[in-house]
Design a protein around this motif. Structure first.
Motif, PDB file in Angstrom:
ATOM      1  N   ALA A 153       0.834  -1.200   0.000  1.00 46.54           N
ATOM      2  CA  ALA A 153       0.000   0.000   0.000  1.00 46.54           C
ATOM      3  C   ALA A 153       0.870   1.253   0.000  1.00 46.54           C
ATOM      4  O   ALA A 153       1.957   1.266   0.582  1.00 46.54           O
ATOM      5  CB  ALA A 153      -0.901   0.006   1.229  1.00 46.54           C
ATOM      6  N   PRO A 154       0.404   2.317  -0.629  1.00 41.49           N
ATOM      7  CA  PRO A 154       1.113   3.598  -0.540  1.00 41.49           C
ATOM      8  C   PRO A 154       0.882   4.241   0.823  1.00 41.49           C
ATOM      9  O   PRO A 154       0.073   3.759   1.618  1.00 41.49           O
ATOM     10  CB  PRO A 154       0.455   4.422  -1.648  1.00 41.49           C
ATOM     11  N   VAL A 155       1.585   5.312   1.084  1.00 39.25           N
ATOM     12  CA  VAL A 155       1.282   6.170   2.233  1.00 39.25           C
ATOM     13  C   VAL A 155       0.409   7.301   1.716  1.00 39.25           C
ATOM     14  O   VAL A 155       0.820   8.064   0.833  1.00 39.25           O
ATOM     15  CB  VAL A 155       2.570   6.732   2.869  1.00 39.25           C
ATOM     16  N   ASP A 156      -0.804   7.393   2.236  1.00 41.23           N
ATOM     17  CA  ASP A 156      -1.721   8.460   1.840  1.00 41.23           C
ATOM     18  C   ASP A 156      -1.864   9.465   2.973  1.00 41.23           C
ATOM     19  O   ASP A 156      -1.956   9.086   4.155  1.00 41.23           O
ATOM     20  CB  ASP A 156      -3.098   7.891   1.495  1.00 41.23           C
ATOM     21  N   LEU A 157      -1.916  10.727   2.604  1.00 40.53           N
ATOM     22  CA  LEU A 157      -2.043  11.816   3.569  1.00 40.53           C
ATOM     23  C   LEU A 157      -3.229  12.687   3.190  1.00 40.53           C
ATOM     24  O   LEU A 157      -3.554  12.837   2.014  1.00 40.53           O
ATOM     25  CB  LEU A 157      -0.773  12.682   3.581  1.00 40.53           C
ATOM     26  N   ARG A 158      -3.880  13.249   4.203  1.00 41.66           N
ATOM     27  CA  ARG A 158      -4.958  14.215   3.968  1.00 41.66           C
ATOM     28  C   ARG A 158      -4.498  15.588   4.419  1.00 41.66           C
ATOM     29  O   ARG A 158      -4.099  15.772   5.568  1.00 41.66           O
ATOM     30  CB  ARG A 158      -6.226  13.825   4.729  1.00 41.66           C
ATOM     31  N   THR A 159      -4.553  16.552   3.525  1.00 47.14           N
ATOM     32  CA  THR A 159      -4.239  17.927   3.894  1.00 47.14           C
ATOM     33  C   THR A 159      -5.265  18.427   4.903  1.00 47.14           C
ATOM     34  O   THR A 159      -6.472  18.313   4.678  1.00 47.14           O
ATOM     35  CB  THR A 159      -4.270  18.845   2.654  1.00 47.14           C
ATOM     36  N   ASN A 160      -4.794  18.968   6.012  1.00 48.91           N
ATOM     37  CA  ASN A 160      -5.697  19.540   7.002  1.00 48.91           C
ATOM     38  C   ASN A 160      -5.993  20.974   6.601  1.00 48.91           C
ATOM     39  O   ASN A 160      -5.190  21.883   6.833  1.00 48.91           O
ATOM     40  CB  ASN A 160      -5.057  19.495   8.393  1.00 48.91           C
ATOM     41  N   THR A 161      -7.142  21.184   5.972  1.00 49.72           N
ATOM     42  CA  THR A 161      -7.476  22.498   5.421  1.00 49.72           C
ATOM     43  C   THR A 161      -7.769  23.539   6.499  1.00 49.72           C
ATOM     44  O   THR A 161      -7.941  24.719   6.176  1.00 49.72           O
ATOM     45  CB  THR A 161      -8.695  22.381   4.482  1.00 49.72           C
ATOM     46  N   LEU A 162      -7.808  23.134   7.763  1.00 47.85           N
ATOM     47  CA  LEU A 162      -7.931  24.099   8.854  1.00 47.85           C
ATOM     48  C   LEU A 162      -6.621  24.849   9.072  1.00 47.85           C
ATOM     49  O   LEU A 162      -6.609  25.914   9.683  1.00 47.85           O
ATOM     50  CB  LEU A 162      -8.336  23.396  10.151  1.00 47.85           C
ATOM     51  N   LYS A 163      -5.505  24.266   8.554  1.00 51.54           N
ATOM     52  CA  LYS A 163      -4.201  24.872   8.814  1.00 51.54           C
ATOM     53  C   LYS A 163      -3.337  25.072   7.562  1.00 51.54           C
ATOM     54  O   LYS A 163      -2.355  25.824   7.623  1.00 51.54           O
ATOM     55  CB  LYS A 163      -3.416  24.015   9.813  1.00 51.54           C
ATOM     56  N   ALA A 164      -3.627  24.380   6.490  1.00 50.44           N
ATOM     57  CA  ALA A 164      -2.732  24.434   5.327  1.00 50.44           C
ATOM     58  C   ALA A 164      -3.513  24.145   4.051  1.00 50.44           C
ATOM     59  O   ALA A 164      -4.687  23.765   4.095  1.00 50.44           O
ATOM     60  CB  ALA A 164      -1.589  23.425   5.494  1.00 50.44           C
ATOM     61  N   THR A 176      10.186  13.590  -0.257  1.00 51.65           N
ATOM     62  CA  THR A 176       9.676  12.235  -0.002  1.00 51.65           C
ATOM     63  C   THR A 176       9.105  11.576  -1.248  1.00 51.65           C
ATOM     64  O   THR A 176       8.754  10.394  -1.212  1.00 51.65           O
ATOM     65  CB  THR A 176       8.575  12.266   1.063  1.00 51.65           C
ATOM     66  N   GLY A 177       8.984  12.324  -2.323  1.00 53.79           N
ATOM     67  CA  GLY A 177       8.329  11.803  -3.522  1.00 53.79           C
ATOM     68  C   GLY A 177       6.826  11.963  -3.488  1.00 53.79           C
ATOM     69  O   GLY A 177       6.113  11.324  -4.277  1.00 53.79           O
ATOM     70  N   ALA A 178       6.300  12.803  -2.608  1.00 54.79           N
ATOM     71  CA  ALA A 178       4.860  13.004  -2.479  1.00 54.79           C
ATOM     72  C   ALA A 178       4.280  13.643  -3.735  1.00 54.79           C
ATOM     73  O   ALA A 178       4.874  14.562  -4.315  1.00 54.79           O
ATOM     74  CB  ALA A 178       4.557  13.870  -1.261  1.00 54.79           C
ATOM     75  N   VAL A 179       3.103  13.169  -4.136  1.00 50.22           N
ATOM     76  CA  VAL A 179       2.407  13.697  -5.308  1.00 50.22           C
ATOM     77  C   VAL A 179       0.926  13.858  -4.979  1.00 50.22           C
ATOM     78  O   VAL A 179       0.440  13.366  -3.955  1.00 50.22           O
ATOM     79  CB  VAL A 179       2.561  12.770  -6.535  1.00 50.22           C
ATOM     80  N   VAL A 180       0.217  14.529  -5.862  1.00 49.97           N
ATOM     81  CA  VAL A 180      -1.230  14.699  -5.700  1.00 49.97           C
ATOM     82  C   VAL A 180      -1.915  13.341  -5.811  1.00 49.97           C
ATOM     83  O   VAL A 180      -1.589  12.528  -6.688  1.00 49.97           O
ATOM     84  CB  VAL A 180      -1.768  15.656  -6.784  1.00 49.97           C
ATOM     85  N   ALA A 181      -2.853  13.061  -4.912  1.00 46.54           N
ATOM     86  CA  ALA A 181      -3.618  11.808  -4.959  1.00 46.54           C
ATOM     87  C   ALA A 181      -4.518  11.799  -6.191  1.00 46.54           C
ATOM     88  O   ALA A 181      -4.868  12.849  -6.748  1.00 46.54           O
ATOM     89  CB  ALA A 181      -4.445  11.637  -3.694  1.00 46.54           C
ATOM     90  N   LYS A 193       7.373   1.546  -2.255  1.00 46.92           N
ATOM     91  CA  LYS A 193       8.647   1.199  -2.883  1.00 46.92           C
ATOM     92  C   LYS A 193       8.813  -0.318  -2.869  1.00 46.92           C
ATOM     93  O   LYS A 193       8.422  -0.980  -1.919  1.00 46.92           O
ATOM     94  CB  LYS A 193       9.797   1.874  -2.152  1.00 46.92           C
ATOM     95  N   PRO A 194       9.402  -0.883  -3.920  1.00 49.23           N
ATOM     96  CA  PRO A 194       9.535  -2.347  -4.003  1.00 49.23           C
ATOM     97  C   PRO A 194      10.722  -2.873  -3.195  1.00 49.23           C
ATOM     98  O   PRO A 194      11.594  -2.117  -2.758  1.00 49.23           O
ATOM     99  CB  PRO A 194       9.755  -2.573  -5.498  1.00 49.23           C
TER     100      PRO A 194
END
Length: 431
Positions: A153-164, A176-181, A193-194
């Protein structure tokens, strides 16, 4: 440590998991505590071997004609990680801590040319007894969906729109190689990563400590978005657990209105307090089951959100050992729990209010069949189409592949690139 020693360690951990029926994370932690010489890179490699062996246990066991820890570990290294026989043989020969050298039969079965007819459940890496449920859920796509649930599984993050905002977080996580979901308008993804690859420790990032983002799978984010919690509403998160979806709902409400977080298991609820403070969520009232009741909320909620207890078949990528521990008895117990939760939670929905039912399961018995059961038992509720909400809120995104006649949706790794999540919605009839 060399790869030979890592292979031996993975076999040892898998033996511990199998013989003592221990969760993989616990067995790996105990191994690390008793082998302090192993560095972080070694522990990562051993953990990757263990989890990949569990993800693909059925197909690798069929290939090796053995489900013993040695067989599936060696096959993981040679086949799943694509190291090949030569690299595996070298790893076993060049390290005195390595397992015994390959046998002739093992070499034959690891050859690229080896041909084996596997059952559909083995190819899908799904327990054989559960295969009819997968066919019922996915028809001709059952093997494809099972295979997708056997990947990392990838690592998924949710932007906290209350702060950013998402651009700000992406900039801070660019290393980190983060991209738009792919689907969630607030989502960020770091692809898996494999092989020996190590995922970044995002909780150590400054942005996490400041509350700019939360760890949350994209499917979970979408479930919260589709619930449409709005400013000024009265909302109950009935199975809040650690508070991931609670925080997403609070962000949707922009800290306006009242959001109640409750869970029958107060230990699961414990982490929520620190997370609320970090996220800057101010409209949440935590109801501790040991000291408060929900009696004052009956018939008052605009929205009741239920992240129901379930088998977790939709998150097998993250918890592959749970795949092989699941039994028909435990599935039946979860079905009973879900019906209990649905009936109890429905009491808090006001006339004209709505209730959202979510599971991280792909099984019809926990999903569509539970919706049918609930509607049959509660004539004052009717089904609302989730796919209509999807089209309204996510108009530029492709529709999910799995949509029921009533409009419930099922998200999956193969079809949406997310964990397996089911989302249904009900509305209580107005007087």
């Amino acid at each position: 440590m060399k790869d030979g020693g890592r292979l031996a360690a993975a076999i040892e951990v898998l033996t511990e998991i199998e013989s003592r029926h221990r969760p993989a994370q616990v067995a790996l932690k105990d191994w690390g505590n008793s082998h302090r010489f192993a560095g972080s890179g070694d522990r990562t490699a051993i953990g990757n071997l263990v989890f990949d062996a569990l993800r693909n246990r059925a197909s690798l066991a069929a290939r090796m004609a053995s489900d013993l820890p040695r067989a599936i570990t060696l096959a993981t290294y040679a086949i799943t990680w694509q190291k090949g026989i030569e690299a595996l043989s070298d790893a076993l020969v060049q390290d005195r801590h390595a397992p015994e050298e390959l046998t002739e039969e093992e070499i034959a079965r690891l050859e690229d040319s080896f041909d084996l007819e596997m059952s559909a459940s083995d190819r899908a890496d799904v327990p054989e007894w559960l295969w009819p449920e997968f066919v019922a859920a996915f028809n001709d796509s059952a093997v494809e969906e099972g295979r997708a649930l056997a990947t990392r599984a990838p690592v998924d993050l949710r932007t906290n729109t209350l702060k950013a905002d998402r651009e700000k977080v992406l900039k801070r996580l660019s290393h980190t190689g983060a991209v738009v979901a792919g689907i969630s308008p607030e989502g960020i993804r770091i692809e898996a990563k494999p092989g020996l690859g190590r995922m970044p420790h995002v909780q150590a990032e400054e942005g996490y400590r400041k509350g700019w983002f939360e760890l949350q799978d994209e499917a979970s984010q979408l479930a919260a978005i589709l619930a449409q919690a709005s400013q000024g509403e009265q909302v109950l998160d009935y199975c809040a657990g650690g508070g991931g979806k609670t925080l997403a709902l609070a962000a949707s409400m922009q800290n306006r209105g009242q959001l109640y977080a409750y869970d029958a298991d107060r230990l699961r609820l414990a982490p929520i307090h620190e997370r609320l403070q970090r996220a800057g969520a101010r409209n949440i009232q935590v109801r501790d089951p040991a000291s408060t009741t929900l009696a004052d909320l009956e018939g008052q909620m605009d929205l009741v959100f239920i992240d129901a207890p379930c088998t977790g078949t939709g998150v097998w990528r993250r918890r592959p050992d749970s795949k092989w521990r699941l039994t028909d008895k435990s599935l039946a117990a979860r079905v009973e729990d879900q019906q209990h939760v649905l009936q109890n939670a429905s009491r808090y929905v006001k006339p004209g209010g709505r209730m959202v039912y979510v599971t991280c399961s792909v099984l019809p018995r926990e999903n569509q069949e539970q919706v049918k059961w609930f509607l049959g038992e509660n004539r004052d509720f009717e089904s609302r189409s989730v796919i209509d909400s999807w089209n309204k809120l996510l108009p530029s995104r492709p529709q999910p592949k799995y949509v029921s006649e009533r409009g419930e949706i099922l998200l999956t790794p193969a079809s949406t690139g997310t964990d397996g999540f089911f989302v249904a919605m009900f509305e209580r009839a107005a007087p």
